[in-house]
Design an enzyme around this catalytic site. Structure first.
Site, PDB file in Angstrom:
ATOM      1  N   ARG A 130     -15.508   4.002   2.193  1.00 35.62           N
ATOM      2  CA  ARG A 130     -14.590   3.125   2.903  1.00 35.62           C
ATOM      3  C   ARG A 130     -14.808   3.096   4.411  1.00 35.62           C
ATOM      4  NH1 ARG A 130      -8.683   5.422   2.013  1.00 35.62           N
ATOM      5  NH2 ARG A 130      -8.257   4.076   3.791  1.00 35.62           N
ATOM      6  N   ASP A 146      -1.277   0.376  -4.886  1.00 40.23           N
ATOM      7  CA  ASP A 146      -2.537   1.036  -5.219  1.00 40.23           C
ATOM      8  C   ASP A 146      -2.347   2.504  -5.572  1.00 40.23           C
ATOM      9  OD1 ASP A 146      -1.723   1.479  -2.629  1.00 40.23           O
ATOM     10  OD2 ASP A 146      -3.668   1.058  -1.706  1.00 40.23           O
ATOM     11  N   HIS A 147      -1.282   3.094  -5.032  1.00 41.20           N
ATOM     12  CA  HIS A 147      -1.013   4.518  -5.280  1.00 41.20           C
ATOM     13  C   HIS A 147       0.367   4.848  -4.732  1.00 41.20           C
ATOM     14  CE1 HIS A 147      -1.629   5.188  -1.017  1.00 41.20           C
ATOM     15  NE2 HIS A 147      -2.766   4.516  -1.111  1.00 41.20           N
ATOM     16  N   HIS A 204       2.325   7.978   5.902  1.00 37.15           N
ATOM     17  CA  HIS A 204       1.422   9.055   6.332  1.00 37.15           C
ATOM     18  C   HIS A 204       1.930   9.705   7.617  1.00 37.15           C
ATOM     19  CE1 HIS A 204      -1.960   8.994   3.592  1.00 37.15           C
ATOM     20  NE2 HIS A 204      -2.111   7.696   3.714  1.00 37.15           N
ATOM     21  N   GLU A 221      -1.722  -7.882   1.535  1.00 34.87           N
ATOM     22  CA  GLU A 221      -1.406  -6.456   1.592  1.00 34.87           C
ATOM     23  C   GLU A 221      -0.465  -6.138   2.744  1.00 34.87           C
ATOM     24  OE1 GLU A 221      -3.467  -2.087   2.318  1.00 34.87           O
ATOM     25  OE2 GLU A 221      -4.152  -3.840   3.420  1.00 34.87           O
ATOM     26  N   SER A 280      -6.632   4.249  -1.226  1.00 37.60           N
ATOM     27  CA  SER A 280      -6.610   2.788  -1.223  1.00 37.60           C
ATOM     28  C   SER A 280      -7.954   2.195  -1.614  1.00 37.60           C
ATOM     29  CB  SER A 280      -6.202   2.271   0.159  1.00 37.60           C
ATOM     30  OG  SER A 280      -4.877   2.635   0.436  1.00 37.60           O
ATOM     31  N   ASP A 330       2.076   2.275   3.657  1.00 34.46           N
ATOM     32  CA  ASP A 330       1.344   3.531   3.486  1.00 34.46           C
ATOM     33  C   ASP A 330       1.107   4.239   4.814  1.00 34.46           C
ATOM     34  OD1 ASP A 330      -0.542   5.324   1.832  1.00 34.46           O
ATOM     35  OD2 ASP A 330      -1.872   4.566   3.410  1.00 34.46           O
ATOM     36  N   LYS A 331       0.610   3.510   5.782  1.00 32.58           N
ATOM     37  CA  LYS A 331       0.203   4.156   7.040  1.00 32.58           C
ATOM     38  C   LYS A 331       1.397   4.795   7.742  1.00 32.58           C
ATOM     39  CE  LYS A 331      -3.638   0.907   7.656  1.00 32.58           C
ATOM     40  NZ  LYS A 331      -4.709   1.821   7.249  1.00 32.58           N
ATOM     41  N   ASP A 359       0.852  -1.198   0.000  1.00 31.24           N
ATOM     42  CA  ASP A 359       0.000   0.000   0.000  1.00 31.24           C
ATOM     43  C   ASP A 359       0.883   1.242   0.000  1.00 31.24           C
ATOM     44  OD1 ASP A 359      -1.918   2.071   0.717  1.00 31.24           O
ATOM     45  OD2 ASP A 359      -3.242   0.409   1.252  1.00 31.24           O
ATOM     46  N   THR A 401      -8.151  -1.412   1.414  1.00 28.90           N
ATOM     47  CA  THR A 401      -7.613  -2.352   0.423  1.00 28.90           C
ATOM     48  C   THR A 401      -8.237  -3.735   0.528  1.00 28.90           C
ATOM     49  OG1 THR A 401      -5.541  -1.108   0.359  1.00 28.90           O
ATOM     50  CG2 THR A 401      -5.509  -3.345  -0.527  1.00 28.90           C
ATOM     51  N   ASP A 412     -10.380  -2.580   6.371  1.00 29.39           N
ATOM     52  CA  ASP A 412      -9.735  -1.379   5.828  1.00 29.39           C
ATOM     53  C   ASP A 412      -9.890  -1.366   4.299  1.00 29.39           C
ATOM     54  OD1 ASP A 412      -8.358   1.008   6.298  1.00 29.39           O
ATOM     55  OD2 ASP A 412      -6.416   0.082   5.918  1.00 29.39           O
ATOM     56  N   HIS A 472      -1.066  11.026  -0.223  1.00 33.72           N
ATOM     57  CA  HIS A 472      -0.652  10.209  -1.357  1.00 33.72           C
ATOM     58  C   HIS A 472      -0.162  11.102  -2.484  1.00 33.72           C
ATOM     59  CE1 HIS A 472      -3.980   7.226   0.076  1.00 33.72           C
ATOM     60  NE2 HIS A 472      -2.968   7.298   0.913  1.00 33.72           N
TER      61      HIS A 472
END
Ligand SMILES: [Zn+2]
Length: 466
Positions: free
Chosen positions: A159, A377-378, A339, A330, A95, A335-336, A44, A148, A146, A426
């Protein structure tokens, strides 16, 4: 723009039309040879900056990660459209819609889970594979509700409709500024004719293996009352695991494993990022942080690692199974942790992903029947910055972390500069796709759209030929 968006948002039909040049798989004799497997590994927010930062720290610039040895690779353009008509193209995904495009081939708006901008459900690869006799599973280091994992397990308009207590109307409370106005969760409630929250859809769905976090959502009472979502899942045939030991004890059948209230613990901890500040003339007021080191998270061993969960999922999905399986794995906190500007955090979760890649590649071996795909995903905010410069143009903006690299003995400078807010955002970069195994249907074009990844998986499993 409207022409592109409307042509791409028509889901499966669109994805098929994109790849009309792929080989005539229906004539390939290998399609008749079971079992056929797809293992989709999603990092992610895993763009090449994330991969490079992880490589530099974990094995050094002259070293190689396991993902570096995957023999086929391409670039994937992430696709997003606006929720509001005329559904213009947007350039940064989340996501939810990125996962939805990978899972369904449908291009939709940020925040949506398995639904089009017209709020119609669009079939996902798990449903398509299950209907054709494959076993199907999802493994994640996030809550299984979550964005994804949800994109592979559910269909809701937003989401945040994760549990029955989360079915808010309109933009959810606490949603970040700019969150698009959506129908909210009320239309997804069963009383309104919907399928219920993401957790309820997982409980009543057909997945064989679902492993991750999420006791917080599965402890909520179902919409009709009288039982929790977890109790509903067990009524529907899931065995429940809540620790490495209970997971290890299950040898066959359907399994729901929840090992945290929400996101699982991460592997590494380390220094927090320093916010750079400047006077009105642009002179830095904040000195660069001293280089630090990543440490193993002492509580990480209390949860099953991503590799342990993936190993168990493969065993459960493949045992006495001549048809094959689909598995999505995943690494969510790549990602998290980006962030949150935790460099060691996202590097450690890249290491978790890389451990999975090594194990899955060994499982697949030289058998073209198992298609292994690693993609994202991004993009994310992480940047590998120039440590050689000091002062002036060498003064970074945003937030900065400096790490001593164990293999190289150098200093790795990582910057984050997408946001002054509490979290980074992102980015809209294309993302990698790295491939091992697969048949001629896994034909890799030099440039791909995100919906092509769905098409590749569907063709390998021969599930989109109705
Ligand atoms: Zn994110």
């Amino acid at each position: 723009m409207k022409t592109l968006s409307t042509s791409l948002c028509t889901a499966v039909a669109c994805a098929c039309s994109i790849a009309v040049s792929t080989p005539a798989h229906g004539k390939d004799p290998r399609f008749t040879l079971p079992p056929r497997n797809v293992i989709l590994i999603i990092g992610d927010g895993m763009d090449y900056q994330q991969i490079t930062a992880a490589r530099n720290y974990l094995v050094g610039a002259f070293g190689q990660l396991n993902i570096d040895s995957l023999p086929k690779r391409s670039a994937v353009q992430v696709l997003t459209i606006d929720e509001a008509p005329p559904h213009n193209v947007a350039y940064v995904a989340d996501s939810a819609n990125g996962g939805t495009t990978l899972a369904t081939g449908t291009v939709t708006s940020a925040g949506r889970i398995g639904t089009t901008v017209e709020d119609a459900d669009t079939p996902n690869i798990l449903e398509l594979a299950k209907a054709r006799g494959y076993r199907v599973g999802v493994v994640t280091s996030a809550s299984v509700t979550d964005a994804t994992p949800a994109a592979f397990l559910a269909h809701v308009s937003f989401r945040s409709c994760e549990g029955p207590a989360d079915m808010y109307p309109g933009v959810p409370p606490g949603a970040p500024p700019g969150t698009p106005s959506l129908p909210g969760c009320l239309p997804d409630q069963k009383a309104a004719g919907g399928k219920g929250s993401i957790a309820e859809q997982i409980a009543t769905g057909k997945a064989d293996v679902v492993l991750g976090g999420g006791t917080g959502k599965f402890g909520q009472t179902v919409e009709e009352g009288g039982k929790t979502v977890l109790q509903l899942a067990m009524e529907k045939g899931f065995q429940y695991a809540n620790s490495p030991a209970t997971l290890n004890a299950i040898q066959s059948g359907r399994v729901l494993g929840l090992f945290a209230g929400s996101t699982l613990l991460v592997k590494f901890t380390g220094p927090t990022a320093t916010k750079m500040t400047f006077d009105s003339a642009g002179n830095a007021l904040t000195p660069l942080p001293e280089p630090g080191n990543c440490s193993s998270n002492p509580t990480f061993a209390t949860v099953p690692s991503l590799a342990v969960m993936t190993d168990k999922a493969i065993k459960l999905l493949s045992r006495n199974n001549q048809r094959g399986f689909f598995l999505m794995v995943e690494s969510a906190s790549v990602d998290k942790q980006a962030h949150a500007r935790n460099a060691c955090g996202h590097i450690g979760e890249m290491q978790q992903l890389d451990e999975v890649v090594e194990m899955v590649r060994a499982y697949a071996g030289d058998d073209p029947g198992t298609l292994v795909i690693v993609t994202a995903d991004h993009g994310q905010a992480v940047q590998v910055l120039n440590e050689a410069r000091a002062g002036g143009s060498g003064t970074p903006m945003g937030y900065v972390t400096r790490l001593n690299t164990p293999s190289d003995g150098s200093v790795l400078r990582i910057g984050y500069a997408t946001s002054h807010g509490p979290q980074e955002d992102h980015t809209g970069t294309e993302v990698p796709i790295l491939i091992h195994g697969g048949s001629p249907a896994a034909f890799v074009k030099p440039f791909m759209w995100q919906s092509d990844v769905f098409l590749m998986m569907a063709k390998h499993l021969n599930v989109n030929l109705d």
